[in-house]
Write a protein that holds these residues in place. Structure first.
Motif, mmCIF file in Angstrom:
data_model
loop_
_atom_site.group_PDB
_atom_site.id
_atom_site.type_symbol
_atom_site.label_atom_id
_atom_site.label_comp_id
_atom_site.label_asym_id
_atom_site.label_seq_id
_atom_site.Cartn_x
_atom_site.Cartn_y
_atom_site.Cartn_z
ATOM 1 N N ASP A 105 0.848 -1.191 0.000
ATOM 2 C CA ASP A 105 0.000 0.000 0.000
ATOM 3 C C ASP A 105 0.883 1.241 0.000
ATOM 4 O OD1 ASP A 105 -2.351 -1.399 0.041
ATOM 5 O OD2 ASP A 105 -2.695 -1.169 2.197
ATOM 6 N N PHE A 106 0.528 2.185 -0.887
ATOM 7 C CA PHE A 106 1.291 3.435 -0.995
ATOM 8 C C PHE A 106 0.294 4.580 -1.090
ATOM 9 C CE2 PHE A 106 3.129 6.890 -3.434
ATOM 10 C CZ PHE A 106 4.391 7.038 -2.878
ATOM 11 N N PHE A 107 0.191 5.388 -0.042
ATOM 12 C CA PHE A 107 -0.769 6.489 -0.024
ATOM 13 C C PHE A 107 -0.114 7.752 0.513
ATOM 14 C CE2 PHE A 107 -3.459 2.643 0.435
ATOM 15 C CZ PHE A 107 -4.165 2.771 -0.759
ATOM 16 N N PHE A 112 -6.951 5.496 -12.159
ATOM 17 C CA PHE A 112 -8.010 6.509 -12.132
ATOM 18 C C PHE A 112 -7.506 7.778 -11.442
ATOM 19 C CE2 PHE A 112 -8.171 3.861 -8.432
ATOM 20 C CZ PHE A 112 -8.533 4.661 -7.370
ATOM 21 N N ASN A 113 -8.269 8.849 -11.582
ATOM 22 C CA ASN A 113 -7.931 10.124 -10.940
ATOM 23 C C ASN A 113 -9.075 10.512 -10.017
ATOM 24 O OD1 ASN A 113 -5.908 12.010 -10.626
ATOM 25 N ND2 ASN A 113 -6.805 13.465 -12.064
ATOM 26 N N PRO A 114 -8.891 10.366 -8.701
ATOM 27 C CA PRO A 114 -10.008 10.556 -7.769
ATOM 28 C C PRO A 114 -10.354 12.027 -7.553
ATOM 29 C CG PRO A 114 -8.001 10.086 -6.561
ATOM 30 C CD PRO A 114 -7.658 9.952 -8.017
ATOM 31 N N VAL A 151 -4.842 0.546 -8.810
ATOM 32 C CA VAL A 151 -4.838 -0.755 -8.166
ATOM 33 C C VAL A 151 -4.313 -1.753 -9.201
ATOM 34 C CG1 VAL A 151 -6.210 -2.573 -7.087
ATOM 35 C CG2 VAL A 151 -6.822 -0.159 -6.726
ATOM 36 N N CYS A 152 -3.297 -2.542 -8.825
ATOM 37 C CA CYS A 152 -2.676 -3.485 -9.756
ATOM 38 C C CYS A 152 -2.625 -4.879 -9.142
ATOM 39 C CB CYS A 152 -1.245 -3.074 -10.103
ATOM 40 S SG CYS A 152 -1.058 -1.429 -10.794
ATOM 41 N N TYR A 189 -0.894 -4.169 -5.612
ATOM 42 C CA TYR A 189 -0.435 -2.803 -5.332
ATOM 43 C C TYR A 189 -1.653 -1.897 -5.280
ATOM 44 C CZ TYR A 189 1.552 1.846 -6.354
ATOM 45 O OH TYR A 189 1.880 3.175 -6.330
ATOM 46 N N ARG A 190 -1.778 -1.147 -4.191
ATOM 47 C CA ARG A 190 -2.794 -0.101 -4.091
ATOM 48 C C ARG A 190 -2.067 1.200 -3.812
ATOM 49 N NH1 ARG A 190 -7.088 -1.937 0.351
ATOM 50 N NH2 ARG A 190 -5.218 -1.762 1.639
ATOM 51 N N GLY A 191 -2.302 2.196 -4.656
ATOM 52 C CA GLY A 191 -1.546 3.420 -4.474
ATOM 53 C C GLY A 191 -2.287 4.676 -4.870
ATOM 54 N N SER A 192 -1.880 5.782 -4.262
ATOM 55 C CA SER A 192 -2.391 7.098 -4.644
ATOM 56 C C SER A 192 -1.367 8.161 -4.324
ATOM 57 C CB SER A 192 -3.691 7.420 -3.910
ATOM 58 O OG SER A 192 -4.140 8.727 -4.269
#
Length: 338
Positions: free
Chosen positions: A153-155, A199-201, A213-214, A226-229
């Motif tokens: 996770d990368f936020f 996507f672009n939130p 999300v990958c 992978y979850r990232g923003s």
């Protein structure tokens, strides 16, 4: 000890770390600065107190100096031109990630490296931390059994300004390369396929997609998610991401800051509804330097020992391939083979 005469290509803020490193190394000397805006090179020269020529063209700089090594600290769009120009002129290159802006360009760079026999090593500084070295050793020791899944996770919400804000895929192309490369490093496996939703939130200040999300299938049969923003404000993760690796007999976690923690099935206890577990201590054995300095130490050591660096382009292209396969999957909505 070999002498390294260095041309620095790109005189933005990131170049300061590279110049600091060269200044402390006894067998390294800066012999020229290159930037498409020569005033930037002149300002860097004055700020650093360097008595070296400045250029707007790398070929001219290589022809007019005795440089045998190039530091490529330019923006990603310039990497292919800088790196291939230097290697074709018989110089080795150390450069900032990512290798290039496309997989085709990265492959061309790797091909030129093989054809010329010159090395191009890529800055993957997040491999060079004592915590990730301990995490890798723990995971690959077999303590948790066979690896089944790897989660990262990368936020974060950095306001860079500049080229990143205008990129089509700023998170995946400019930053996720670090986490993808870490996944390969931690697991010892390479990617086989990927499905990515990009996507672009709401609230994003980036032009392109700043979240993703990958799902990667890996060569050892494991799955890496992978979850990232890059526009997640509040409760940030580490820049090194937060990790969980689940094996057939236990789990290891790393928060990106501290040493990893691990719990494995206690075979001495009877299996009940939940199996009893016991902790396994991670060992802090890394003796090298960390971050950029650790990666540069490895680059120079490899060059002086006549071997590929750990982050040589011929290996790093596997991490780059993860980036562009993820972008392709997001564009097509389909799983992409690597």
């Amino acid at each position: 000890m070999a002498q390294h005469n260095i041309i620095v290509a790109g005189c933005g803020g990131m170049s300061n770390q590279w110049l600091d490193y060269a200044a402390e190394r006894e067998n390294a000397e800066i012999v020229g600065l290159v930037d498409i805006f020569e005033e930037s090179a002149v300002k860097m020269k004055e700020r650093r107190g360097l008595n070296v020529p400045t250029f707007t063209d790398l070929s001219q700089a290589l022809a007019e100096t005795d440089a045998n090594l190039v530091f490529d600290v330019t923006i990603p769009a310039s990497h292919k031109t800088i790196v291939t120009t230097a290697m074709k002129a018989g110089r080795n290159v150390f450069g900032e990630k990512p290798m290039a802006e496309s997989l085709a360009d990265a492959q061309e760079i790797a091909d030129v490296s093989k054809a010329t026999g010159k090395r191009y090593s890529v800055m993957q500084n997040r491999r060079y931390l004592k915590q990730i070295r301990a995490f890798r050793e723990l995971v690959q020791s077999g303590a948790i059994g066979q690896i089944g899944t790897i989660h990262a996770d990368f936020f974060l919400g950095p306001h860079f300004g500049g080229f990143r804000d205008a990129m089509d895929s700023p998170l995946i192309v400019d930053m996720a390369i670090h986490t993808f490369d870490q996944a390969r490093f931690i697991s010892g496996a390479d990617p086989v396929s990927v499905y990515c939703h990009e996507f672009n939130p709401p609230g994003s200040w980036y032009k392109g997609n700043a979240s993703a999300v990958c799902i990667f299938e890996m060569s050892d049969g494991s799955v890496f998610t992978y979850r990232g923003s890059w526009c997640a404000q509040g409760l940030p993760t580490s820049w090194e991401s937060e990790w969980r690796v689940i094996g057939s007999s236990g789990t290891a976690k790393w928060d990106g800051h501290s040493l990893p923690v691990c719990a494995v099935v206690d075979e001495s206890k009877p299996v009940e509804f939940f199996a009893a577990v016991k902790p396994v201590e991670a060992e802090d054995r890394w003796q090298g330097r960390e971050g950029h300095k650790g990666c540069l130490d490895e680059m120079f050591a490899a060059l002086e020992q006549g071997r590929p660096a750990e982050t040589d382009c011929t290996d790093n292209i596997k991490s780059v391939a993860m980036v562009f396969a993820a972008v392709e999957s997001a564009r097509t909505g389909k799983k992409v083979a690597l």
